[in-house]
Write an enzyme that holds these catalytic residues in place. Structure first.
Site, PDB file in Angstrom:
ATOM      1  CD  GLU A 308      -4.685   6.512   0.200  1.00 28.89           C
ATOM      2  OE1 GLU A 308      -3.690   6.780   0.810  1.00 28.89           O
ATOM      3  OE2 GLU A 308      -4.728   5.522  -0.354  1.00 28.89           O
ATOM      4  CG  HIS A 329      -8.603  10.478  31.165  1.00 28.15           C
ATOM      5  ND1 HIS A 329      -9.162  10.799  32.292  1.00 28.15           N
ATOM      6  CD2 HIS A 329      -9.074   9.183  30.888  1.00 28.15           C
ATOM      7  CE1 HIS A 329      -9.507   9.660  32.936  1.00 28.15           C
ATOM      8  NE2 HIS A 329      -9.675   8.725  32.212  1.00 28.15           N
ATOM      9  CE  LYS A 443       2.594   6.931  -3.580  1.00 26.82           C
ATOM     10  NZ  LYS A 443       2.032   5.560  -4.388  1.00 26.82           N
TER      11      LYS A 443
HETATM   12  O1  PA5 Z   1      -3.892   2.595  -0.887  1.00 26.62           O
HETATM   13  C1  PA5 Z   1      -3.094   3.071  -1.542  1.00 26.62           C
HETATM   14  O2  PA5 Z   1      -3.289   2.760  -2.981  1.00 26.62           O
HETATM   15  C2  PA5 Z   1      -1.674   3.808  -1.134  1.00 26.62           C
HETATM   16  O3  PA5 Z   1      -1.790   3.968   0.106  1.00 26.62           O
HETATM   17  C3  PA5 Z   1      -0.490   2.934  -1.685  1.00 26.62           C
HETATM   18  O4  PA5 Z   1      -0.717   1.653  -0.970  1.00 26.62           O
HETATM   19  C4  PA5 Z   1       0.754   3.568  -0.975  1.00 26.62           C
HETATM   20  O5  PA5 Z   1       0.758   4.987  -1.852  1.00 26.62           O
HETATM   21  C5  PA5 Z   1       2.007   2.701  -1.545  1.00 26.62           C
HETATM   22  O6  PA5 Z   1       1.915   2.268  -2.639  1.00 26.62           O
HETATM   23  P1  PA5 Z   1       2.841   1.246  -3.444  1.00 26.62           P
HETATM   24  O7  PA5 Z   1       2.450   0.008  -3.075  1.00 26.62           O
HETATM   25  O8  PA5 Z   1       2.536   1.500  -4.833  1.00 26.62           O
HETATM   26  O9  PA5 Z   1       4.161   1.407  -2.817  1.00 26.62           O
END
Ligand code: PA5
Length: 474
Positions: A308, A329, A443
């Site tokens: 990410e 394996h 989202k």
């Molecule tokens: O790393 C990130 O920013 C995302 O993975 C968020 O943590 C995830 O989408 C959840 O978001 P939120 O904490 O706003 O619910």
């Protein structure tokens, strides 16, 4: 290279003049040392109230909190968490952590590595800990059915307060706590914690309206870097983790990765390997290979960090989460003989809770007598060493974090080193390591498809319908 016994080792190409596969040479690493060190210096210089604010989290709960960007925000948070965790353990209650992605993986990693199932220590969670991240009803339904909802606590974690998966699961749980377990409102208020942006958001508003307890997850701390916020620490405390030790390990990692020179700096070296791999060696895949079930979810956590944070502008490494010995394996054939596009990061543990000696169960002279005198711990180590040697012989570059043992300090240290590595890589690759537009887009599509009203959602729905029209049966 070693810190508190945690070591970082590289396997370099042999000095026989023959380049092999994608192995790195000493010279290649030295050639990027200056560039990496400069990027790391820029990261340190940019600390403060921006996206690197998360680096202050390990200092934000103690006496030095006033000197951090968080001021008093977390002052008193740790005693609150620890008191709630003590109650939960004492009541042998079920604890639900609701969250997804960066709001779940840190908690899962800590519980997996250091929780009662991992350590076998009594005095961990009295009841069970469930991190409900996915919204698969075939999984959540039975978990909720098995749980004693009359004796349940929850920490609902969403920084934005708008993540549909978390909010939907919360609605299901809350309804059951109210209607099936018939918990009165004053009990619900004590049992439900909401970890979110303390300044704004729909979840904060809801928590205030319902009187749920709020723990801070400030805007400046980005989801996947929030393991040392109440997101990770609450679940860890419920699991009986030594939270102070964890934070001490993280502080140590922060200090040494900020000041050690390149040759002794684990974060800088690891960043150099990722960077060199991407830029010069055709590395596209990052294989994370812990030889420890307890570190299995650490690979998930680091996968998210790499994917990410760095997967932007056509760049990035594809993380693969594997487990030693199991995946020898299943995957090793590909790693050894497939495309030379992989960098493998091993995680090893020297000391186990129990070595489990292999009994001398077969007659002398049988095919298995070579196992005599060995333990499962020996077997795990030897298999890992064999895999390292074999990968090296096939020209697949690898490095290894070696932990003397899995404890709170070392896990905190490792998470700290890996977080810093990704910040440096963001700088080296010229990408914003802290946003995730690709995630946000999906989202938004999901909200639109569920019928959310408001600006832009109509257009998103039209896009979805158009895409559906283009779908064809194969
Ligand atoms: O790393 C990130 O920013 C995302 O993975 C968020 O943590 C995830 O989408 C959840 O978001 P939120 O904490 O706003 O619910």
């Amino acid at each position: 290279m070693s810190d508190n016994g945690v070591t970082f080792t590289l396997r370099l190409s042999l000095d026989d003049g023959a380049p092999r596969g994608a192995l790195f040479s000493r010279g290649e690493i030295d050639a990027v040392a200056e560039e990496v060190s400069a990027a790391a210096a820029r990261v340190e210089a940019a600390r403060g109230p921006g996206p690197l604010g998360f680096l202050e989290l390990p200092y934000a709960y103690g006496e030095e909190h006033g000197a951090t960007i968080f001021g008093d925000l977390f002052w008193g948070t740790l005693p609150r968490i620890e008191e709630a965790a003590r109650r939960i353990r004492q009541d042998a209650a079920t604890f639900f952590h609701l969250g997804i992605g960066g709001s779940a993986l840190g908690a899962m990693t800590l519980v997996n590595a250091l929780g009662p199932e991992a350590t076998g220590e009594p005095g961990g969670a009295g009841g069970e800990i469930h991190v409900l991240d996915n919204v698969d009803p075939d999984w959540i339904g039975p978990v909720l059915c098995r749980a004693d909802l009359t004796n349940t606590y929850a920490n609902v974690v969403s920084k934005s307060g708008g993540t549909v998966e978390t909010i939907a699961t919360f609605a299901v749980l809350l309804e059951r706590m109210r209607r099936e377990a018939k918990l009165p409102e004053d009990v619900l208020k004590r049992r439900i914690f909401v970890t979110t942006n303390p300044e704004k958001g729909a979840l904060l508003e809801l928590a205030r309206k319902e009187g749920f307890q709020v723990l801070p997850l400030p805007d400046v701390v980005h989801g996947r870097f929030s393991v040392f916020s109440p997101m990770g620490l609450f679940a860890a405390a419920v699991a009986g983790v030594d939270v102070a030790g964890l934070l001490a390990g993280a502080r140590r990692a922060d200090e040494v990765t900020a000041r050690e020179p390149f040759r002794r700096n684990m974060a800088w070296k690891l960043a150099a390997l990722h960077y060199l791999g991407l830029r010069k060696k055709g590395i596209k895949v990052l294989v994370l290979l812990p030889y420890s079930n307890r570190l299995r979810l650490l690979a998930d956590w680091y996968s998210q960090l790499v994917a990410e944070s760095l997967g932007k502008d056509g760049q990035g490494l594809t993380p693969v989460k594997a487990l030693g010995v199991t995946d020898q394996h299943s995957q090793l054939q590909l790693y050894n003989d497939g495309p030379k596009d992989k960098l493998v990061v091993f995680f090893s543990v020297a000391e186990h809770r129990e070595a489990l000696p292999i009994p001398d169960a077969w007659a002398e002279g049988s095919d298995y007598s070579y196992l005599k005198g060995h333990s499962l711990a020996d077997l795990l180590r030897v298999e890992r060493e064999a895999t390292e040697v074999s990968l090296h012989a096939h020209g697949v570059p690898s490095c290894r974090f070696g932990l003397p043992r899995i404890d709170a300090f070392n896990v905190g240290f490792l998470l700290g080193v890996l977080s810093k590595t990704v910040c440096i890589l963001g700088e080296l690759l010229g990408v914003d390591a802290f946003d995730q537009p690709g995630v946000e887009e999906s989202k938004e599509y999901a909200r639109a498809m569920l019928g959310k009203a408001g600006k832009g959602y109509e257009e998103l729905r039209e896009n979805v319908e158009r895409a559906a029209g283009e779908e064809q049966e194969a």
